[in-house]
Write an enzyme that holds these catalytic residues in place. Structure first.
Site, mmCIF file in Angstrom:
data_model
loop_
_atom_site.group_PDB
_atom_site.id
_atom_site.type_symbol
_atom_site.label_atom_id
_atom_site.label_comp_id
_atom_site.label_asym_id
_atom_site.label_seq_id
_atom_site.Cartn_x
_atom_site.Cartn_y
_atom_site.Cartn_z
ATOM 1 N N LYS A 1 4.869 0.089 -9.571
ATOM 2 C CA LYS A 1 6.169 0.454 -8.974
ATOM 3 C C LYS A 1 6.569 1.876 -9.356
ATOM 4 O O LYS A 1 7.242 2.562 -8.590
ATOM 5 C CB LYS A 1 7.242 -0.557 -9.377
ATOM 6 C CG LYS A 1 7.001 -1.907 -8.725
ATOM 7 C CD LYS A 1 8.268 -2.674 -8.432
ATOM 8 C CE LYS A 1 7.951 -3.883 -7.576
ATOM 9 N NZ LYS A 1 8.967 -4.933 -7.651
ATOM 10 N N LYS B 1 -2.965 -7.405 -1.525
ATOM 11 C CA LYS B 1 -2.113 -8.591 -1.665
ATOM 12 C C LYS B 1 -1.037 -8.587 -0.582
ATOM 13 O O LYS B 1 -0.484 -7.520 -0.282
ATOM 14 C CB LYS B 1 -1.462 -8.501 -3.053
ATOM 15 C CG LYS B 1 -0.663 -9.696 -3.459
ATOM 16 C CD LYS B 1 0.101 -9.402 -4.741
ATOM 17 C CE LYS B 1 1.321 -8.552 -4.463
ATOM 18 N NZ LYS B 1 2.275 -8.453 -5.573
ATOM 19 N N LYS C 1 5.610 -7.361 1.090
ATOM 20 C CA LYS C 1 6.477 -6.704 2.053
ATOM 21 C C LYS C 1 6.347 -5.184 1.960
ATOM 22 O O LYS C 1 6.344 -4.482 2.961
ATOM 23 C CB LYS C 1 7.924 -7.133 1.815
ATOM 24 C CG LYS C 1 8.757 -6.850 3.029
ATOM 25 C CD LYS C 1 10.200 -7.147 2.839
ATOM 26 C CE LYS C 1 10.953 -6.476 3.964
ATOM 27 N NZ LYS C 1 12.214 -5.922 3.529
HETATM 28 P P1 TYM Z 1 8.644 -11.904 -5.937
HETATM 29 O O1 TYM Z 1 9.988 -11.988 -5.328
HETATM 30 O O2 TYM Z 1 7.852 -10.664 -5.772
HETATM 31 O O3 TYM Z 1 7.742 -13.088 -5.407
HETATM 32 C C1 TYM Z 1 8.144 -14.452 -5.476
HETATM 33 C C2 TYM Z 1 6.923 -15.311 -5.805
HETATM 34 O O4 TYM Z 1 5.920 -15.162 -4.788
HETATM 35 C C3 TYM Z 1 4.659 -14.889 -5.412
HETATM 36 N N1 TYM Z 1 3.862 -14.033 -4.518
HETATM 37 C C4 TYM Z 1 2.594 -14.270 -4.177
HETATM 38 N N2 TYM Z 1 1.754 -15.267 -4.514
HETATM 39 C C5 TYM Z 1 0.508 -15.225 -3.987
HETATM 40 N N3 TYM Z 1 0.082 -14.256 -3.137
HETATM 41 C C6 TYM Z 1 0.906 -13.243 -2.757
HETATM 42 N N4 TYM Z 1 0.482 -12.313 -1.909
HETATM 43 C C7 TYM Z 1 2.225 -13.222 -3.299
HETATM 44 N N5 TYM Z 1 3.278 -12.384 -3.149
HETATM 45 C C8 TYM Z 1 4.288 -12.883 -3.907
HETATM 46 C C9 TYM Z 1 5.026 -14.143 -6.698
HETATM 47 O O5 TYM Z 1 3.978 -14.207 -7.642
HETATM 48 C C10 TYM Z 1 6.264 -14.905 -7.135
HETATM 49 O O6 TYM Z 1 5.906 -16.074 -7.849
HETATM 50 N N6 TYM Z 1 9.413 -11.020 -10.822
HETATM 51 C C11 TYM Z 1 9.400 -12.061 -9.796
HETATM 52 C C12 TYM Z 1 10.718 -12.773 -9.671
HETATM 53 C C13 TYM Z 1 11.244 -13.361 -10.939
HETATM 54 C C14 TYM Z 1 10.741 -14.498 -11.621
HETATM 55 C C15 TYM Z 1 11.611 -14.688 -12.736
HETATM 56 C C16 TYM Z 1 9.659 -15.329 -11.423
HETATM 57 C C17 TYM Z 1 12.347 -12.924 -11.622
HETATM 58 N N7 TYM Z 1 12.551 -13.735 -12.687
HETATM 59 C C18 TYM Z 1 11.406 -15.724 -13.649
HETATM 60 C C19 TYM Z 1 9.448 -16.363 -12.330
HETATM 61 C C20 TYM Z 1 10.303 -16.546 -13.432
HETATM 62 C C21 TYM Z 1 9.096 -11.418 -8.468
HETATM 63 O O7 TYM Z 1 9.227 -10.252 -8.264
HETATM 64 O O8 TYM Z 1 8.734 -12.299 -7.490
#
Ligand code: TYM
Length: 332
Positions: free
Chosen positions: A114, A194, A197
């Site tokens: 990022k 991956k 968005k």
């Molecule tokens: P975020 O919003 O980017 O994504 C939400 C969840 O979707 C999963 N994910 C994927 N899994 C497989 N293949 C992909 N291409 C893919 N893209 C997204 C992410 O691994 C995630 O599980 N930091 C986290 C949000 C968060 C969180 C937490 C998660 C904040 N606090 C506490 C767990 C526990 C995030 O940015 O997810």
């Protein structure tokens, strides 16, 4: 003494939930309902670490809640809430930041990526993002964290932070563990990166049939297969992975065989995949539209979720304050 282990996970309200989110995380969340105490959070504080459209934030949160429930997160069986509705999380983040080594944070892959993507805005929040994420998880004393592969490093760091905290202040928190699905890393339409968005390579949950068709028809398959009659290699074809995620009634072994012998071409394969994905998306979109038609529904879910989450959070913070030698909350 707690009766049931807890599950916690979160998703950012960044505007569009896609099949990577669903297959890597939300599908797993829905499968855990009833087996654990499940808490799911729309993490708006995290979304603030990169530039965002302030006016779109509430709409994005609203949409994320609808999508999640339409994908199976029954709010009767879990807690769904918005991160900033429980401000105790910021207090715990501060406490945890005093036991988190800077070096560990600077090694986080997501921070490095990022920082490259947002060179003009490498803020402290982006750096300490995993500390806030740790606070999310352990405020609810969660043992299990269902996430996609890209979040495993953050959960590993959360374990280390918990160990350091417990060593210094006593055994307050359980060590959380990541839970992965078969689809731990769903690739985007380019087949190379991956699904994300920020890379514009997604299939969104709210895709229309026509936009789904257009996207899949333009997706990269096995790049070594130049002509229709060349044998294909499903092992390296991303469309075949989508097929595995959404098999429907298709005979995947037959498709695999016919692709290798060139009995079917990439276009045939894509047509089948479009129908299988649509069989999944259409009912989700219908359910979502039904929920959206009930005025006040989302707000009701979030109010109730915030109340439940906040009660747990305040109990945990009372324990933390005592363990760290801080004052009791004066006004509780
Ligand atoms: P975020 O919003 O980017 O994504 C939400 C969840 O979707 C999963 N994910 C994927 N899994 C497989 N293949 C992909 N291409 C893919 N893209 C997204 C992410 O691994 C995630 O599980 N930091 C986290 C949000 C968060 C969180 C937490 C998660 C904040 N606090 C506490 C767990 C526990 C995030 O940015 O997810």
């Amino acid at each position: 003494m707690k009766q049931q282990q807890s599950v916690f996970s979160g998703i950012q309200p960044t505007g569009e939930i896609h099949l990577g989110n669903y297959l890597g995380a939300i599908k797993n969340w829905a499968s855990l309902l009833g087996k654990y105490e499940c808490i799911f959070c729309i993490v708006d504080y995290h979304a603030m670490t990169i530039e965002y459209d302030v006016k779109a934030m509430q709409n994005n949160i609203h949409n994320a809640v609808l999508d999640n429930i339409a994908c199976g997160l029954d709010p009767e069986k879990c807690t769904i809430f918005v991160q900033s509705d429980v401000p105790e999380v910021t207090e715990l983040t501060w406490v945890l930041s005093t036991v988190t080594p800077m070096g560990d944070l600077s090694r986080m892959t997501q921070f490095k990526e990022k920082s490259k993507q947002h060179e003009q805005n490498i803020n402290v929040g982006l750096f300490s993002y995993p500390v806030l994420q740790t606070a999310d998880i352990i405020l609810y004393k969660a043992s299990w964290v269902p996430v996609g592969e890209d979040q495993v490093q953050h959960v590993e760091l959360a374990r280390e932070i918990v160990r350091d905290f417990n060593r210094r202040y006593g055994d307050v928190f359980p060590e959380p563990q990541a839970l992965l699905t078969q689809a731990r890393r769903v690739m985007g339409l380019d087949g190379k990166t991956k699904m994300s968005k920020s890379l514009s390579n997604t299939i969104a949950l709210n895709e229309t049939y026509d936009s789904l068709k257009k996207k899949i028809m333009g997706a990269i398959t096995d790049e070594d297969r130049k002509r229709r009659h060349d044998p294909g290699n499903p092992d390296i074809c991303n469309i075949m992975r989508y097929h595995e995620f959404f098999p429907g009634d298709d005979d995947l072994e037959k498709i695999d065989r016919e692709c290798r012998t060139a009995e079917i071409g990439c276009v045939d394969d894509k047509k089948m995949v479009i129908d299988r994905i649509w069989e999944f998306l259409e009912p989700v979109q219908q359910k979502r539209a039904e929920l959206a038609a009930t005025e006040g529904y989302v707000e009701g879910v979030l109010q109730e979720g915030a109340l439940r989450a906040r009660k747990i959070a305040q109990d945990t913070m009372a324990e933390v304050r005592e363990a760290c030698g801080l004052r009791k909350y004066p006004l509780r």
